[in-house]
Design a protein around this motif. Structure first.
Motif, PDB file in Angstrom:
ATOM      1  N   GLU A   8       0.824  -1.202   0.000  1.00  0.00           N
ATOM      2  CA  GLU A   8       0.000   0.000   0.000  1.00  0.00           C
ATOM      3  C   GLU A   8       0.860   1.255   0.000  1.00  0.00           C
ATOM      4  O   GLU A   8       0.457   2.302  -0.462  1.00  0.00           O
ATOM      5  CB  GLU A   8      -0.930   0.016   1.222  1.00  0.00           C
ATOM      6  CG  GLU A   8      -1.971  -1.067   1.194  1.00  0.00           C
ATOM      7  CD  GLU A   8      -2.836  -1.063   2.434  1.00  0.00           C
ATOM      8  OE1 GLU A   8      -2.886  -0.038   3.131  1.00  0.00           O
ATOM      9  OE2 GLU A   8      -3.470  -2.079   2.697  1.00  0.00           O
ATOM     10  N   ASP A  51      -3.536   3.360   8.421  1.00  0.00           N
ATOM     11  CA  ASP A  51      -4.291   2.152   8.108  1.00  0.00           C
ATOM     12  C   ASP A  51      -3.449   0.886   8.272  1.00  0.00           C
ATOM     13  O   ASP A  51      -3.976  -0.198   8.465  1.00  0.00           O
ATOM     14  CB  ASP A  51      -4.875   2.237   6.702  1.00  0.00           C
ATOM     15  CG  ASP A  51      -5.869   3.385   6.578  1.00  0.00           C
ATOM     16  OD1 ASP A  51      -6.516   3.719   7.594  1.00  0.00           O
ATOM     17  OD2 ASP A  51      -5.985   3.960   5.477  1.00  0.00           O
ATOM     18  N   SER A  79      -5.160   8.277   6.344  1.00  0.00           N
ATOM     19  CA  SER A  79      -6.091   7.206   6.683  1.00  0.00           C
ATOM     20  C   SER A  79      -7.320   7.207   5.777  1.00  0.00           C
ATOM     21  O   SER A  79      -7.832   8.266   5.411  1.00  0.00           O
ATOM     22  CB  SER A  79      -6.546   7.332   8.138  1.00  0.00           C
ATOM     23  OG  SER A  79      -7.485   6.315   8.440  1.00  0.00           O
ATOM     24  N   LYS A  80      -7.800   6.020   5.481  1.00  0.00           N
ATOM     25  CA  LYS A  80      -9.054   5.868   4.737  1.00  0.00           C
ATOM     26  C   LYS A  80     -10.235   6.303   5.593  1.00  0.00           C
ATOM     27  O   LYS A  80     -11.293   6.614   5.072  1.00  0.00           O
ATOM     28  CB  LYS A  80      -9.243   4.411   4.314  1.00  0.00           C
ATOM     29  CG  LYS A  80      -8.234   3.933   3.318  1.00  0.00           C
ATOM     30  CD  LYS A  80      -8.393   2.459   3.031  1.00  0.00           C
ATOM     31  CE  LYS A  80      -7.278   1.998   2.110  1.00  0.00           C
ATOM     32  NZ  LYS A  80      -7.237   0.566   1.934  1.00  0.00           N
ATOM     33  N   ARG A  98      -6.853  12.175   3.715  1.00  0.00           N
ATOM     34  CA  ARG A  98      -7.605  10.976   3.331  1.00  0.00           C
ATOM     35  C   ARG A  98      -6.722  10.090   2.452  1.00  0.00           C
ATOM     36  O   ARG A  98      -6.061  10.570   1.530  1.00  0.00           O
ATOM     37  CB  ARG A  98      -8.846  11.404   2.548  1.00  0.00           C
ATOM     38  CG  ARG A  98      -9.829  10.323   2.274  1.00  0.00           C
ATOM     39  CD  ARG A  98     -11.108  10.868   1.604  1.00  0.00           C
ATOM     40  NE  ARG A  98     -11.710  11.943   2.384  1.00  0.00           N
ATOM     41  CZ  ARG A  98     -11.745  13.222   1.995  1.00  0.00           C
ATOM     42  NH1 ARG A  98     -11.214  13.590   0.852  1.00  0.00           N
ATOM     43  NH2 ARG A  98     -12.313  14.133   2.749  1.00  0.00           N
TER      44      ARG A  98
END
Length: 123
Positions: A8, A51, A79-80, A98
């Motif tokens: 990620e 995350d 962060s999501k 985001r």
């Protein structure tokens, strides 16, 4: 310092490097925080991919562990779970973006987090 894990994080180090500076990575949250706490002068920014470590609440707890260091080393939390991006006026507070972050969002967060240092370059 970029604190992240896994695939990620793949585009993130390249995007941060593209904004200027050297990117050092830590895949363990506490190892990354320890490095920043031990040598705050050695880091101009700490970016935490929340995350990977339990979400935004975990990122906020990690930021709280930095306490006094966060006043000298700006922090960006990704962060999501971020409903609304945060660009605080208080230097000790973290910028919250985001995830996945776009190049433009990252640049705005980067410039906001480093606004005091960028302003000094102009003087």
């Amino acid at each position: 310092m970029l604190v992240s894990q896994g695939q990620e994080a793949a585009p993130l180090p390249h995007r941060l490097a593209g904004l200027g500076g050297k990117v050092e990575m830590a895949d363990d949250l506490f190892a990354g925080l320890e490095a920043v706490i031990e040598d705050p002068a050695g880091y101009g920014l700490c970016v935490i991919d929340c995350d990977c470590f339990g979400g935004l609440a975990a990122g906020r707890r990690a930021h709280a562990l930095l306490a006094d260091v966060a006043k000298r080393v700006p922090v960006i939390l990704l962060s999501k779970e971020c409903a609304a991006q945060e660009f605080p006026e208080n230097r000790g507070d973290a910028v919250v973006l985001r995830a996945p972050t776009s190049g433009i969002s990252l640049r705005v967060g980067f410039e906001h987090a480093l606004r005091d240092r960028l302003a000094m370059r102009l003087i």
